[in-house]
Design a protein around this motif. Structure first.
Motif, PDB file in Angstrom:
ATOM      1  N   GLY A  41       0.820  -1.138  -0.184  1.00 55.30           N
ATOM      2  CA  GLY A  41      -0.073  -0.164   0.058  1.00 55.30           C
ATOM      3  C   GLY A  41       0.929   1.220   0.097  1.00 55.30           C
ATOM      4  O   GLY A  41       0.289   2.295   0.108  1.00 55.30           O
ATOM      5  N   LYS A  42       2.051   1.295  -0.128  1.00 57.86           N
ATOM      6  CA  LYS A  42       2.921   2.310  -0.061  1.00 57.86           C
ATOM      7  C   LYS A  42       3.615   2.454  -1.669  1.00 57.86           C
ATOM      8  O   LYS A  42       3.670   1.762  -2.436  1.00 57.86           O
ATOM      9  N   GLU A  43       4.206   3.829  -1.729  1.00 57.66           N
ATOM     10  CA  GLU A  43       4.803   4.182  -2.850  1.00 57.66           C
ATOM     11  C   GLU A  43       6.539   3.299  -2.777  1.00 57.66           C
ATOM     12  O   GLU A  43       6.951   3.246  -1.583  1.00 57.66           O
ATOM     13  N   LEU A  85      15.882  -6.049  11.857  1.00 53.34           N
ATOM     14  CA  LEU A  85      14.700  -5.637  10.884  1.00 53.34           C
ATOM     15  C   LEU A  85      13.336  -5.346  11.856  1.00 53.34           C
ATOM     16  O   LEU A  85      13.111  -6.160  12.952  1.00 53.34           O
ATOM     17  N   GLN A  86      12.706  -4.475  11.323  1.00 54.56           N
ATOM     18  CA  GLN A  86      11.495  -4.089  11.855  1.00 54.56           C
ATOM     19  C   GLN A  86       9.900  -4.539  10.998  1.00 54.56           C
ATOM     20  O   GLN A  86      10.296  -4.758   9.743  1.00 54.56           O
ATOM     21  N   LEU A  87       8.920  -4.385  11.755  1.00 49.01           N
ATOM     22  CA  LEU A  87       7.768  -4.840  10.908  1.00 49.01           C
ATOM     23  C   LEU A  87       7.753  -3.736   9.775  1.00 49.01           C
ATOM     24  O   LEU A  87       7.271  -4.476   8.586  1.00 49.01           O
ATOM     25  N   GLU A  88       7.990  -2.743   9.771  1.00 49.25           N
ATOM     26  CA  GLU A  88       7.816  -1.625   8.636  1.00 49.25           C
ATOM     27  C   GLU A  88       8.916  -1.765   7.693  1.00 49.25           C
ATOM     28  O   GLU A  88       8.734  -1.216   6.545  1.00 49.25           O
ATOM     29  N   ASP A  89       9.819  -2.641   7.674  1.00 52.34           N
ATOM     30  CA  ASP A  89      10.730  -3.013   6.692  1.00 52.34           C
ATOM     31  C   ASP A  89      10.001  -4.063   5.787  1.00 52.34           C
ATOM     32  O   ASP A  89      10.800  -4.264   4.805  1.00 52.34           O
TER      33      ASP A  89
END
Length: 117
Positions: A41-43, A85-89
């Motif tokens: 869902g991101k660019e 690493l994080q969830l947003e990666d």
């Protein structure tokens, strides 16, 4: 021309992955190499870059201190070491060969990185 990424996968938060991109069909050392990513869902966003001789590296603020980019001009590869690493990666990660002073270049097909507990 081919850029083939590998090394993606599923990892828990805090874990590490090492992405590789193998280049062929063009003069590798003429090009700046960059990693981009596109999360759900991101660019697509720029992640890291390295100059033609490997001497200068730069990172987005979101990955600085956790990711490390490197290149081997003899082997025609660029790697992205990703630590903590994080969830947003979570994203598809792409490598790009970019002509100096231009946004033009070549893209790989991408490799999926999923960070999940």
């Amino acid at each position: 021309v081919q850029l083939v990424e590998s090394g993606g996968g599923l990892v828990q938060p805090g874990g590490s992955l090492r992405l590789s991109c193998a280049a062929s069909g063009f003069t590798f050392h003429y090009y700046v190499m960059k990693w981009y990513r596109q999360g759900p869902g991101k660019e697509r966003e720029w992640v890291a870059g390295v100059t033609r001789d490997g001497g200068v590296k730069d990172y987005s603020e979101s990955v600085k201190g956790r990711f490390s980019i490197s290149r081997d001009n003899r082997r025609r590869t660029v790697t992205l070491q990703m630590n903590n690493l994080q969830l947003e990666d979570t994203a598809i990660y792409y490598c790009k060969a970019e002509a100096v002073g231009s946004n033009n270049g070549y893209w790989g097909q991408g490799t999926q990185v999923t960070v999940s507990s």
